[in-house]
Design an enzyme around this catalytic site. Sequence first.
Site, PDB file in Angstrom:
ATOM      1  N   SER A 154      39.476  -0.801  68.139  1.00 34.80           N
ATOM      2  CA  SER A 154      40.485  -0.567  68.963  1.00 34.80           C
ATOM      3  C   SER A 154      40.669  -1.708  70.010  1.00 34.80           C
ATOM      4  O   SER A 154      41.965  -1.534  70.751  1.00 34.80           O
ATOM      5  CB  SER A 154      40.247   0.760  70.046  1.00 34.80           C
ATOM      6  OG  SER A 154      40.705   1.505  68.992  1.00 34.80           O
ATOM      7  N   LYS A 192      44.437  -3.296  70.143  1.00 39.18           N
ATOM      8  CA  LYS A 192      45.391  -2.492  70.769  1.00 39.18           C
ATOM      9  C   LYS A 192      45.813  -3.668  71.906  1.00 39.18           C
ATOM     10  O   LYS A 192      46.957  -3.602  72.527  1.00 39.18           O
ATOM     11  CB  LYS A 192      44.870  -1.355  71.732  1.00 39.18           C
ATOM     12  CG  LYS A 192      44.951   0.001  70.478  1.00 39.18           C
ATOM     13  CD  LYS A 192      44.447   1.124  71.159  1.00 39.18           C
ATOM     14  CE  LYS A 192      44.448   2.289  69.930  1.00 39.18           C
ATOM     15  NZ  LYS A 192      43.105   2.313  69.218  1.00 39.18           N
ATOM     16  N   SER A 242      42.551   5.157  74.297  1.00 40.47           N
ATOM     17  CA  SER A 242      42.862   4.613  72.931  1.00 40.47           C
ATOM     18  C   SER A 242      43.535   5.554  72.005  1.00 40.47           C
ATOM     19  O   SER A 242      43.060   5.388  70.911  1.00 40.47           O
ATOM     20  CB  SER A 242      41.202   4.237  72.584  1.00 40.47           C
ATOM     21  OG  SER A 242      41.388   3.484  71.756  1.00 40.47           O
TER      22      SER A 242
END
Length: 452
Positions: A161, A164, A218
């Site tokens: 993640s 991102k 997230s």
Amino acid sequence: MRAALLAATATVVLLAPAPVTVASAAPASTAPATQAAPATQAAPATQAAPATQAAPATRAAPATRAASAAPVAAAATETAAVRCPRVPAPAVSRPPRPTPPPDVPEQRTVGGAGLATSGLVVPAGVGAPPAITATSWLVADLDTGQVLGGCGPHEYGTPASVQKLLLAATMMPRLDPKQMVTVTAADMNIEPGSSAVGLVEGGRYTIETIWLGLLLNSGNEAANALARLGGGSDGAAGGVRAMNEQAHRLGALQTHAVTPSGLDGKGQFTSAYDLALIARACFAQPTFRRYALTDQATIPAQPAQRTKGFQIQNENQLIYRFPGALGGKTGFTDLARHTYVGAAERDGRRLVATLLGAEPAPMRGWEQGAALLDWGFSVPRDAAVGRLVEPGELTATPSALPSALAAPGAPRPAAASGPHPGSGWLWLVTAVSAAAVLVLLGGLLWRRRQLP
């Protein structure tokens, strides 16, 4: 007389210089960055160290000693890597690691030839970095761009993640945070059991709410929505393409996104160095800095979908437990293991730490990031082993790449002091013209001698 003139003409022509080719590499006398230093000086960080300790000789020489030429050769001649300080981690069951792309020597030397190592690179004379479980990491200054140290900074890793952040660096300047948008069924198409913030199909949210859902919790559905909204007519696919274009513009040449959320995808990779470039772009945006330090937010109720509103909290423990924290991003998948990016400010100095492939014991990902930040603040301000390239630097002009490969303070290739490559032809034309004049004068003299 004629024979003498002809001989002189031939001599003039033969003495005219040939075209000169200016080589881009340094002269042969310039030592490559991996060459062993004299015993009385600090050797480069790629030199092998005794297994029992990290001796000063295994650390990087000052940046001013790094050679700026022949980066490909420097990478190719890398010696045994210095072992990174690591703490044992419990054995875990994980899928097989994906095969990374083939190494490109020029990419491994972006930011400085000293960064082209799979092992430890730190400035000479500084304290040892903390022992952690991450397989690769990097610490850099967000403002000056100096790289303070790293472990395999250009080694490929799976992002999870923290990808991102690339989505944020790409889409935050494009999207109006006040715009109200509708979440689609395609946005909700995420891997079962993966992280989600709780958006609902058909729900109406501001783009700011979706950003907060992405960065605090997230949310993978939030990532899909933002990629779609910023991807133009191609939707989420266009968003991922824009992410890869942004990575290239930033100089993150080892980064390739397949999913906007960081959920595992075939061929999806990054590096600790690339993550620092991406994080630097994020923290340059005031809106991102505000979101990253937001401790809680509200996801509003959706009456048409009969869902109530609820609170979310920032999952990045750094902002609660590390003085001067600026925020960052956590990440985890079974394949990537734990990944982390965190930044903090101390005494007017802003640093970022990035790490890949960590295990949560004995320290969680954010704790490993905090330990690296603490170490980074102990490194003198003028010490560095490389630098973060500037956005657009590698793509601005064809000649940008060699300067980006040079370490800070490293000597750059000097301008050629000899004739221009095309000037040899000018000399040749001049010589021929001179020879013609000599022949003509010789003929006139001969005729005058024959006259009565």
